[in-house]
Design a protein around this motif. Structure first.
Motif, short mmCIF file in Angstrom:
data_model
loop_
_atom_site.label_atom_id
_atom_site.label_comp_id
_atom_site.label_asym_id
_atom_site.label_seq_id
_atom_site.Cartn_x
_atom_site.Cartn_y
_atom_site.Cartn_z
N ASP A 17 11.72 -17.32 -2.30
CA ASP A 17 12.71 -17.41 -3.37
C ASP A 17 12.61 -18.73 -4.12
OD1 ASP A 17 13.52 -14.90 -2.67
OD2 ASP A 17 15.29 -15.56 -1.55
N GLU A 18 12.24 -19.80 -3.44
CA GLU A 18 12.02 -21.09 -4.13
C GLU A 18 10.86 -20.98 -5.10
OE1 GLU A 18 13.26 -24.68 -1.16
OE2 GLU A 18 11.62 -23.39 -0.46
N ILE B 170 9.72 -18.24 -6.61
CA ILE B 170 10.13 -17.40 -7.74
C ILE B 170 11.01 -18.20 -8.71
CG2 ILE B 170 11.55 -15.39 -8.36
CD1 ILE B 170 10.54 -14.10 -5.72
N GLU B 171 11.95 -18.96 -8.16
CA GLU B 171 12.87 -19.74 -9.01
C GLU B 171 12.13 -20.81 -9.80
OE1 GLU B 171 16.85 -22.59 -8.52
OE2 GLU B 171 16.00 -21.55 -6.77
N LYS B 172 11.21 -21.52 -9.15
CA LYS B 172 10.50 -22.61 -9.83
C LYS B 172 9.54 -22.08 -10.89
CE LYS B 172 10.87 -26.04 -6.11
NZ LYS B 172 11.57 -27.05 -6.94
N GLN C 105 7.34 -15.06 -14.92
CA GLN C 105 8.12 -14.09 -14.17
C GLN C 105 7.33 -13.59 -12.96
OE1 GLN C 105 8.85 -10.26 -16.05
NE2 GLN C 105 10.82 -10.05 -15.03
N GLN D 48 9.98 -19.22 -12.53
CA GLN D 48 10.85 -18.73 -13.60
C GLN D 48 11.27 -19.87 -14.52
OE1 GLN D 48 11.67 -15.44 -14.07
NE2 GLN D 48 12.79 -15.96 -15.95
N ALA D 49 11.52 -21.05 -13.96
CA ALA D 49 11.90 -22.21 -14.76
C ALA D 49 10.78 -22.64 -15.70
CB ALA D 49 12.30 -23.37 -13.85
N ARG E 10 8.21 -11.71 -8.76
CA ARG E 10 9.28 -11.01 -8.06
C ARG E 10 8.90 -10.83 -6.60
NH1 ARG E 10 8.73 -4.50 -9.48
NH2 ARG E 10 7.30 -4.07 -7.76
#
Length: 387
Positions: free
Chosen positions: A319-320, A322-324, A331, A326-327, A333
């Motif tokens: 999840d880290e 994916i989040e980084k 994209q 995305q920033a 998943r």
């Protein structure tokens, strides 16, 4: 910020626009129109089947498959837990059947060893049918989902299905174009080996009609029944007589136009997917503890629909990552939440789950569109390596 890189998007061009425009101009935009039949024939020719039945979604195709196969209330169906929920709902809840969830092997597809162990240890054959010892229910069918375009072990699974008198359903919604290149099924495409197979043309699939699906079957009467059910089960077009409960599942003429054009480009799409995948492998596999999960390429030609980055040994968790990314406008998943944990399903049996639980926790899917440039692929790679 740099331009956004989506996970997987359609790749349309002038041919798609021209054919769809012709349908719109002609006024034949709904389920009537010659392009639906033309698309069905083109698809059937491509996968070397006598016919295909086009419908409005992959989920509809699976529901039609369940009904054509005679799966009904009280039956049980062996299904994978590592898949999208639309692979399970139509074969079970839509028709009143119950799922038995099985984990995956390293192809991410249903584990044939676990399927066979379940049938041998927890079931019994009586009168040519398989019965679940715990529930007493008839275990009627086995579903294999060719996850991310990777072929399941069809040689083993067909043997198991025959041994235990199971209908074999192929969810090839992610695997159009995937085929065997050697072995017992050399030359056969995903979706054409079992009793009945289904495809999807959703917006993120390797070819798309916006929304759409199709059914093929090695039982001609099943395919005919699926077509009948998809068109409201009409027996008399003029007088509106219907001989059973049917569904409004037919593909539209506009969608079929898109499908015809997309199918013409499928082999080029597969080649580009392969090039992207190989580039990810070259740059990321084995670096900083990262892995790019392999496809079965010893005896198959996968379509390389989705690419899985395995991050168990990486410094950051799924999840880290994916989040980084995305920033940075990239994209990605995770793989789907396991179906046996979803609402309404925890009460059903689940078996041999260890690998499925592991892959759920540690997979990140990377951008893989058929129009993703190598430059943008490099941008994704550089962003991952910089984490």
């Amino acid at each position: 910020m740099s331009q956004f890189i989506p996970l997987s998007v359609p790749n349309f061009g002038a041919r798609e626009a021209a054919l769809a425009g012709e349908a719109i101009t002609s006024g034949w935009v709904s389920t009537s129109g010659g392009k639906v039949t033309e698309f069905e024939q083109a698809l059937a020719d491509y996968v070397h089947m006598p016919r295909a039945v086009a419908c409005n979604a992959g989920s509809s195709a699976l529901h039609l498959a369940a009904m054509a196969a005679g799966i009904t209330r009280g039956d049980e169906v062996i299904v994978p837990t590592l898949t999208f929920i639309a692979a399970v709902n139509p074969l079970t809840r839509y028709v009143g059947a119950e799922p038995i969830f099985i984990g995956c092997d390293d192809s991410l597809c249903i584990d044939p060893d676990a399927v066979e162990a379940f049938c041998a240890e927890r079931c019994e054959l009586r009168g040519g049918k398989l019965y679940n010892k715990a529930t007493g229910a008839h275990v009627k069918a086995l579903e294999v989902v060719h996850v991310f375009g990777n072929l399941g072990d069809m040689e083993r699974l067909t043997e198991i299905a025959q041994k235990y008198h199971l209908i074999l359903i192929e969810d090839a919604t992610e695997a159009l174009g995937t085929r065997f290149t050697a072995g017992k099924f050399a030359g056969k495409f995903a979706g054409t080996v079992g009793d009945i197979g289904c495809y999807s043309f959703n917006g993120n699939k390797i070819i798309t009609t916006g929304a759409g699906g199709a059914v093929v079957s090695n039982h001609p009467d099943w395919a005919e029944h699926a077509k009948h059910l998809s068109t409201q089960a009409k027996t008399n077009l003029l007088q509106f007589f219907h001989d059973e409960v049917g569904y409004n599942y037919r593909m539209t003429n506009v969608q079929a136009c898109l499908g015809i054009a997309q199918l013409e480009r499928l082999e080029a799409f597969i080649a580009h997917k392969k090039a992207l995948y190989d580039h990810y492998v070259e740059k990321l596999d084995g670096v900083k503890g990262l892995r790019i999960l392999p496809f079965r390429e010893d005896c198959t030609r996968p379509n390389h629909w989705f690419f899985s980055l395995y991050v168990k040994d990486f410094a950051l968790d799924r999840d880290e990552i994916i989040e980084k990314l995305q920033a940075q406008g990239i994209q990605t998943r995770p793989v789907w939440a396991l179906i046996h944990e979803q609402a309404d399903y925890p009460r059903n049996e689940a078996y041999a789950l260890d690998k499925a639980l592991d892959y759920r926790k540690y997979i990140v899917n990377l951008p893989c569109s058929t129009n993703l440039s190598m430059e943008d692929c490099d941008r994704v790679i550089d962003a991952v390596l910089a984490l």
